[in-house]
Design a protein around this motif. Structure first.
Motif, mmCIF file in Angstrom:
data_model
loop_
_atom_site.group_PDB
_atom_site.id
_atom_site.type_symbol
_atom_site.label_atom_id
_atom_site.label_comp_id
_atom_site.label_asym_id
_atom_site.label_seq_id
_atom_site.Cartn_x
_atom_site.Cartn_y
_atom_site.Cartn_z
ATOM 1 N N GLY A 21 83.193 14.204 -9.279
ATOM 2 C CA GLY A 21 83.846 13.142 -9.903
ATOM 3 C C GLY A 21 84.086 13.486 -11.305
ATOM 4 O O GLY A 21 83.826 14.688 -11.816
ATOM 5 N N LYS A 22 84.494 12.308 -12.185
ATOM 6 C CA LYS A 22 84.553 12.444 -13.567
ATOM 7 C C LYS A 22 83.909 11.369 -14.131
ATOM 8 O O LYS A 22 84.009 10.302 -13.599
ATOM 9 N N VAL A 23 83.384 11.493 -15.337
ATOM 10 C CA VAL A 23 82.767 10.299 -16.079
ATOM 11 C C VAL A 23 83.637 9.364 -16.545
ATOM 12 O O VAL A 23 84.607 9.619 -16.959
ATOM 13 N N GLU A 24 83.189 8.125 -16.228
ATOM 14 C CA GLU A 24 84.108 7.008 -16.479
ATOM 15 C C GLU A 24 83.347 6.158 -17.197
ATOM 16 O O GLU A 24 83.824 5.273 -18.291
ATOM 17 N N GLY A 25 81.878 6.091 -17.386
ATOM 18 C CA GLY A 25 81.311 5.096 -18.457
ATOM 19 C C GLY A 25 79.668 5.388 -18.155
ATOM 20 O O GLY A 25 79.262 6.263 -17.356
ATOM 21 N N LEU A 26 78.794 4.621 -18.753
ATOM 22 C CA LEU A 26 77.421 4.917 -18.748
ATOM 23 C C LEU A 26 76.909 3.497 -18.334
ATOM 24 O O LEU A 26 77.317 2.341 -18.304
ATOM 25 N N VAL A 27 75.753 3.493 -17.680
ATOM 26 C CA VAL A 27 75.036 2.430 -17.125
ATOM 27 C C VAL A 27 73.900 2.436 -17.972
ATOM 28 O O VAL A 27 73.005 3.249 -17.986
ATOM 29 N N ILE A 28 73.365 1.418 -18.832
ATOM 30 C CA ILE A 28 72.484 1.465 -19.851
ATOM 31 C C ILE A 28 71.433 0.468 -19.605
ATOM 32 O O ILE A 28 71.844 -0.739 -19.280
ATOM 33 N N THR A 29 70.064 0.683 -19.774
ATOM 34 C CA THR A 29 69.072 -0.453 -19.694
ATOM 35 C C THR A 29 68.824 -0.708 -21.139
ATOM 36 O O THR A 29 68.891 0.134 -22.003
ATOM 37 N N ALA A 30 68.183 -1.747 -21.433
ATOM 38 C CA ALA A 30 68.008 -2.228 -22.697
ATOM 39 C C ALA A 30 66.582 -2.013 -23.086
ATOM 40 O O ALA A 30 66.168 -1.717 -24.177
ATOM 41 N N PRO A 126 70.798 0.960 -34.847
ATOM 42 C CA PRO A 126 69.825 1.667 -34.085
ATOM 43 C C PRO A 126 69.711 1.321 -32.513
ATOM 44 O O PRO A 126 69.777 0.148 -32.131
ATOM 45 N N GLY A 127 69.662 2.334 -31.903
ATOM 46 C CA GLY A 127 69.549 2.067 -30.301
ATOM 47 C C GLY A 127 68.273 1.363 -29.941
ATOM 48 O O GLY A 127 68.334 0.543 -28.944
ATOM 49 N N GLN A 128 67.275 1.447 -30.513
ATOM 50 C CA GLN A 128 65.974 0.710 -30.289
ATOM 51 C C GLN A 128 65.913 -0.718 -30.413
ATOM 52 O O GLN A 128 65.418 -1.630 -29.882
ATOM 53 N N GLY A 129 67.221 -1.113 -31.242
ATOM 54 C CA GLY A 129 67.278 -2.621 -31.457
ATOM 55 C C GLY A 129 68.267 -3.180 -30.343
ATOM 56 O O GLY A 129 68.442 -4.647 -30.475
ATOM 57 N N LEU A 130 68.612 -2.607 -29.250
ATOM 58 C CA LEU A 130 69.296 -3.052 -28.191
ATOM 59 C C LEU A 130 68.276 -4.021 -27.373
ATOM 60 O O LEU A 130 67.287 -3.517 -26.867
ATOM 61 N N LEU A 131 68.733 -5.172 -27.230
ATOM 62 C CA LEU A 131 67.976 -6.167 -26.599
ATOM 63 C C LEU A 131 68.494 -6.568 -25.129
ATOM 64 O O LEU A 131 67.824 -6.714 -24.071
ATOM 65 N N GLY A 132 69.757 -6.297 -24.998
ATOM 66 C CA GLY A 132 70.424 -6.883 -23.664
ATOM 67 C C GLY A 132 71.943 -6.545 -23.581
ATOM 68 O O GLY A 132 72.711 -6.396 -24.573
ATOM 69 N N ILE A 133 72.434 -6.346 -22.343
ATOM 70 C CA ILE A 133 73.783 -6.059 -22.204
ATOM 71 C C ILE A 133 74.361 -7.049 -21.122
ATOM 72 O O ILE A 133 73.689 -6.990 -20.076
ATOM 73 N N GLY A 134 75.292 -7.725 -21.421
ATOM 74 C CA GLY A 134 75.830 -8.593 -20.183
ATOM 75 C C GLY A 134 77.310 -8.622 -20.310
ATOM 76 O O GLY A 134 77.887 -7.677 -20.919
ATOM 77 N N SER A 135 77.836 -9.275 -19.473
ATOM 78 C CA SER A 135 79.239 -9.103 -19.256
ATOM 79 C C SER A 135 80.182 -9.729 -20.388
ATOM 80 O O SER A 135 81.235 -9.171 -20.494
ATOM 81 N N TYR A 136 79.438 -10.438 -21.197
ATOM 82 C CA TYR A 136 80.257 -10.864 -22.339
ATOM 83 C C TYR A 136 80.048 -10.153 -23.795
ATOM 84 O O TYR A 136 81.097 -9.870 -24.452
ATOM 85 N N ALA A 137 78.821 -9.898 -23.712
ATOM 86 C CA ALA A 137 78.423 -9.176 -25.106
ATOM 87 C C ALA A 137 76.931 -8.182 -24.843
ATOM 88 O O ALA A 137 76.397 -8.270 -24.192
#
Length: 143
Positions: A21-30, A126-137
């Protein structure tokens, strides 16, 4: 390394030496901020998610992964994948609801999968400031 640098890069099966396959995106944990999986498009059989632990190496021309790596992805990753669809262009909000800008790219360590930074329309967070990823923001700690 940036997400934009690996978009559309072929993913090769290390056993069969063929494209899966080819890369389409990333799945990230917060928590912790890291890559859980690669989202694939144009796959040759199997699923569309490749867990990060199955990525063997990220080279300049291709990403190498273990054979049959796409089998048995967990429900947790599938759930996260839905929230992480089309991350570039997503709004970035502070934990207090203040709009910071739009996500333009993601900087990550290609060895560990750790998210190093979020490139936005108003600067780099900074990446360590990531708290969450939702469908809106994407939600980050306020500086």
């Amino acid at each position: 390394m940036l997400l934009s640098e690996i978009m559309d890069r072929p993913v090769m099966d290390t056993d069969a030496a063929q494209s899966i396959g080819k890369v389409e995106g990333l799945v990230i944990t917060a928590r912790p901020p890291r890559i859980a999986a690669l989202r694939l498009k144009k796959t040759n059989g199997g699923g569309t998610l490749l867990t990060w632990q199955d990525v063997h190496a990220i080279g300049p021309d291709a990403i190498m992964a273990r054979a049959n790596a796409r089998e048995g992805t967990t429900e947790d990753i599938a759930e996260r994948a839905a929230a992480c669809r089309s991350l570039p262009g997503r709004r970035i909000l502070s934990e207090r609801g203040t709009e910071i800008g739009l996500l333009q790219d993601i900087d990550f360590d290609p060895e560990s999968g750790k998210v190093l930074g979020l490139l936005t329309s108003s600067g780099t967070l900074p990446g360590q400031g990531l708290l969450g990823i939702g469908s809106y923001a994407v939600v980050v700690q306020e500086a």
